[in-house]
Design an enzyme around this catalytic site. Structure first.
Site, PDB file in Angstrom:
ATOM      1  NE  ARG A 107     -31.043 -33.636  36.536  1.00 53.41           N
ATOM      2  CZ  ARG A 107     -30.701 -33.366  37.693  1.00 53.41           C
ATOM      3  NH1 ARG A 107     -29.342 -32.998  38.058  1.00 53.41           N
ATOM      4  NH2 ARG A 107     -31.387 -33.471  38.853  1.00 53.41           N
ATOM      5  CG  HIS A 134     -25.022 -35.136  41.344  1.00 54.76           C
ATOM      6  ND1 HIS A 134     -24.735 -34.416  39.883  1.00 54.76           N
ATOM      7  CD2 HIS A 134     -25.954 -34.459  41.865  1.00 54.76           C
ATOM      8  CE1 HIS A 134     -25.286 -33.520  39.830  1.00 54.76           C
ATOM      9  NE2 HIS A 134     -26.221 -33.313  40.938  1.00 54.76           N
ATOM     10  CD  GLN A 137     -24.465 -30.540  44.093  1.00 55.71           C
ATOM     11  OE1 GLN A 137     -25.343 -30.121  43.549  1.00 55.71           O
ATOM     12  NE2 GLN A 137     -23.864 -29.497  45.155  1.00 55.71           N
ATOM     13  CG  ASP A 225     -29.699 -35.249  48.340  1.00 56.46           C
ATOM     14  OD1 ASP A 225     -30.294 -34.280  48.099  1.00 56.46           O
ATOM     15  OD2 ASP A 225     -29.285 -36.073  47.512  1.00 56.46           O
ATOM     16  CB  CYS A 266     -26.729 -31.019  46.139  1.00 57.54           C
ATOM     17  SG  CYS A 266     -27.977 -32.481  46.458  1.00 57.54           S
ATOM     18  NE  ARG A 294     -23.950 -28.703  39.719  1.00 59.55           N
ATOM     19  CZ  ARG A 294     -25.039 -29.352  39.467  1.00 59.55           C
ATOM     20  NH1 ARG A 294     -25.911 -29.599  40.658  1.00 59.55           N
ATOM     21  NH2 ARG A 294     -25.493 -30.004  38.517  1.00 59.55           N
TER      22      ARG A 294
END
Length: 308
Positions: A107, A134, A137, A225, A266, A294
């Site tokens: 990450r 991402h 996700q 988001d 998310c 996830r």
């Protein structure tokens, strides 16, 4: 060797297999203690390096728990603990880690860090997030949608807000899974044209609609988001709030979507900013199913990477 770097770099057949495997593993665990090991222990005797140059809650916990449930072990490393790209080249770090571990999840900030790590690694590398995309996700989001509403192919997904890294992976997924995608947000925060063009080249209808109420008409899924990232300066925060306030997901906006349209975020969320409490805690919200998934989606990604 299968790297999982971005959704558009993974074959649609493999993507479908990952989603189906994630659902099967989730169903198999239903009713069990969260600490229970999976029956087949696909990661038995496997060591997974989890590298975090960015802070994390969901990514860290879900990958760590997923590895342990499948019988493997994790080594969690932060950017402060490593010489990644500083005292040592990324290529050399990749070569060294490959001698110690069986799988690497990273990450990070720069996409180039991910790509260089994968280029020189002798073990699979998973994109846990970059500033540009991402993918894990969105695999969880697709799993969540299909649990509640069936196949996502042919559905209408509307993104309201900033054309950020999460939207980019939604655009990649639109092309690979065959759904339509509408972006509604201010022109200053439009997504990269490359992402839109790629989805269109694979037959998906991807549009930019400035009026959020018009954009969500007939939507099967509405997504947003956070308006600001943890690293944005205060001046950027104030500017983004002013730009994005008309694109808040609230009850009025959701009323223009289909009556059974799902809402996703998310997380982490700034409640009553990008989305109201009434929407986040409302009957169409699946944000906590999305967070749980996830775990299951990433377990399936890891199995695929290791040929398990």
């Amino acid at each position: 060797m299968n790297h999982f770097l971005d959704i558009h770099k993974t074959d649609p057949v493999d993507l479908r297999a990952i989603i189906d495997n994630a659902k099967a593993m989730k169903d198999a665990r239903a009713g069990q203690s969260k600490g229970t090991l999976d029956a087949d222990l696909p990661l038995k005797d496997q060591m997974v390096a989890l590298i975090f140059e960015k802070p994390s809650t969901r990514t860290r916990v879900s990958f760590d728990v997923g590895v342990r449930q499948m019988g493997g072990q994790t080594m969690v490393l932060s950017g402060k603990e490593m010489q990644l790209g500083h005292g040592e080249t990324i290529a050399d770090t990749a070569r060294v880690l490959s001698r110690y571990v069986d799988l690497i999840m990273i990450r990070t900030f720069e996409e180039q860090t991910l790509l260089e790590l994968a280029e020189y690694s002798d073990v699979p590398v998973i994109n846990g997030l970059t500033d540009r995309t991402h993918p894990c996700q969105i695999m969880a989001d697709i799993l969540t949608f299909e649990e509640h509403r069936g196949p996502i192919k042919g559905k209408k997904v509307v993104w309201s807000g900033d054309g950020n890294n999460v939207f980019a992976s939604f655009a990649h997924a639109a092309g690979q899974f065959g759904f339509d995608l509408i972006f509604t947000g201010p022109p200053q925060l439009d997504p990269e044209q490359e992402f839109i063009d790629l989805a269109r080249s694979k037959g998906s209808n991807v549009e930019i609609v400035r009026d959020p109420l018009a954009a969500v008409e007939g939507a099967d899924l509405v997504v947003t988001d956070t308006w600001v990232s943890m690293h944005d300066p205060q001046s950027a925060r104030e500017r983004r709030h002013n730009q994005l306030r008309p694109y808040q997901v609230n009850e009025q906006l959701m009323a223009h979507a289909k009556p059974d349209a799902l809402f996703m975020h998310c997380l982490p969320a700034h409640r009553d900013e990008e989305a109201t409490n009434a929407v986040m805690d409302g009957p169409n919200s699946v944000i906590f199913d999305e967070a749980e998934n996830r775990l299951h989606a990433q377990k399936a990604v890891m199995r695929w990477c290791l040929g398990k």
